[in-house]
Scaffold this active site. Sequence first.
Site, PDB file in Angstrom:
ATOM      1  CD  GLU A 137      30.697   8.562  -9.108  1.00  0.00           C
ATOM      2  OE1 GLU A 137      30.766   8.163  -7.933  1.00  0.00           O
ATOM      3  OE2 GLU A 137      31.508   8.219 -10.001  1.00  0.00           O
ATOM      4  CG  ASN A 196      39.088   6.542 -14.924  1.00  0.00           C
ATOM      5  OD1 ASN A 196      39.572   7.570 -15.376  1.00  0.00           O
ATOM      6  ND2 ASN A 196      39.669   5.850 -13.953  1.00  0.00           N
ATOM      7  CG  ASP A 217      32.144   4.714 -12.156  1.00  0.00           C
ATOM      8  OD1 ASP A 217      31.503   4.793 -11.101  1.00  0.00           O
ATOM      9  OD2 ASP A 217      33.350   4.390 -12.205  1.00  0.00           O
TER      10      ASP A 217
END
Length: 480
Positions: free
Chosen positions: A284, A171, A260
């Site tokens: 997640e 990200n 993530d």
Amino acid sequence: MKTQNLKIYFLTALTIGFYSCNSNEDSTKEASIAEVHDQIVNVTHHDGRPFSTGKTTNSLTGKYVANPGGGVMMQAFYWDVPAGGTWWDTVSTKVTEWSNAGIGSIWLPPASKAQNGAFSMGYDPTDYFDFGDFNQNGSTETRFGSKTELVSLITKAHTENMQVYADIVINHNSGGASESNPFTGTNTWTNFTGVASGKFPRTYADFYKNSFGNNDEGAFGGFPDLCHAAPNVQDWLWKRADGVGKYYKNTMKFDGWRFDYVKGFGTWVVKDWNANVGGFSVGELWDSNVNTLEWWANNANSSVFDFACYYKMNDAFDGNNLNLLNDDMMWKRNPYKAVTFVTNHDTDEIWTKELAYAYILTHEGYPTIFYRDYEEWLNKTKLNNLIWIHNQKATGTTSILYTDNDEYIARRNGYNGNPGLVVYINNSDTWQERWIQTNWTNAQIKDFTGNSTWFPTTQGDKWVKIQCPPKGYSVWSINM
């Protein structure tokens, strides 16, 4: 160079080759991996939808077979593991014991060099191809060790017939040099053309704001937010043969991915990664809404952590209302895309952990064990017993037989000769007993946890009385 500290929010699967036991046979046998059962049980949600698909796969090919919906995963780290470059070696000393206990996979922390170098937990990535072999960001080794030590750990895990999952942070990035950014009219820390590995060079054009838009689904912590629509980002992350995904899989030999903070980018990113790179994946998505979890898993073509189950267990076990375990969870929607857990490196809210582990290790989904729970905080013998029960008895679809504030009883209905089990969880302060209906006729059963010394025999109509200790659990199946 900008200094930032990050602690991010909070891994599937390996199907154990179940030994299937038929009550009319003395010997054990294993079913073919091609024999897959898909059955809808007669228990329904409050709105009438079917409860669970209940798929179970058995294998002749080895101890573990990669297949979401089965197996046991170890989260092989916690927040702020000891610095000093020793963690890969520490985990290496554990994998043989874990494998012998029946754990089929390990999830490692982000393995590449991050902005805080030897002090970083890896969630502020700078150079995806520096595994502790380049002197940058103040150190050569990462917090966890060197590339040689990481390769040795992965090799040893594979020797023990375990898979290894990489924690992938795509990200955001951190640790870039300052550069003039025409899209913001300011200087931004987005110049990563000088990374020591020389791979995945990137500039402001690869981060939001840019020619592709102002922002994607979500930035994190003020870090530069990678733009996955940028061709350079796609190429280096998952398309190129020498890019991040394929290098990790084909050269480093990682078997899968824990993505993530997937709220920060579109589901298409994980879907495209999985299509191009392959391997197991789990996202997640920190959200207790099971509809959101199911939507994400289906659109990303990935497993997802079952936060709906996590929060229901917290309210049920710590709030003394086991009726909440009747509520909807991701594993009830699709156990093959649900990774269940009791705690992780980011959240540790459940206090009644033994009951929670008894729940996830007897139910459908892909259960994860937290390193500190296993190695430091809980009774390892009891956890090993539950792992054995999961691998040997927890087969087939699930039927909830009884719930009240203090008691919960569920039946795994078995598959292909494996008789399944009945799990009884008691959150009260006294022993409890219940008559329940099994799938077994005139069969002697026992509690495979050893918490009860009863050896009752089921009646001709399959009913039997079982018991459960206070603040404890029992797991019943045919005595063989």
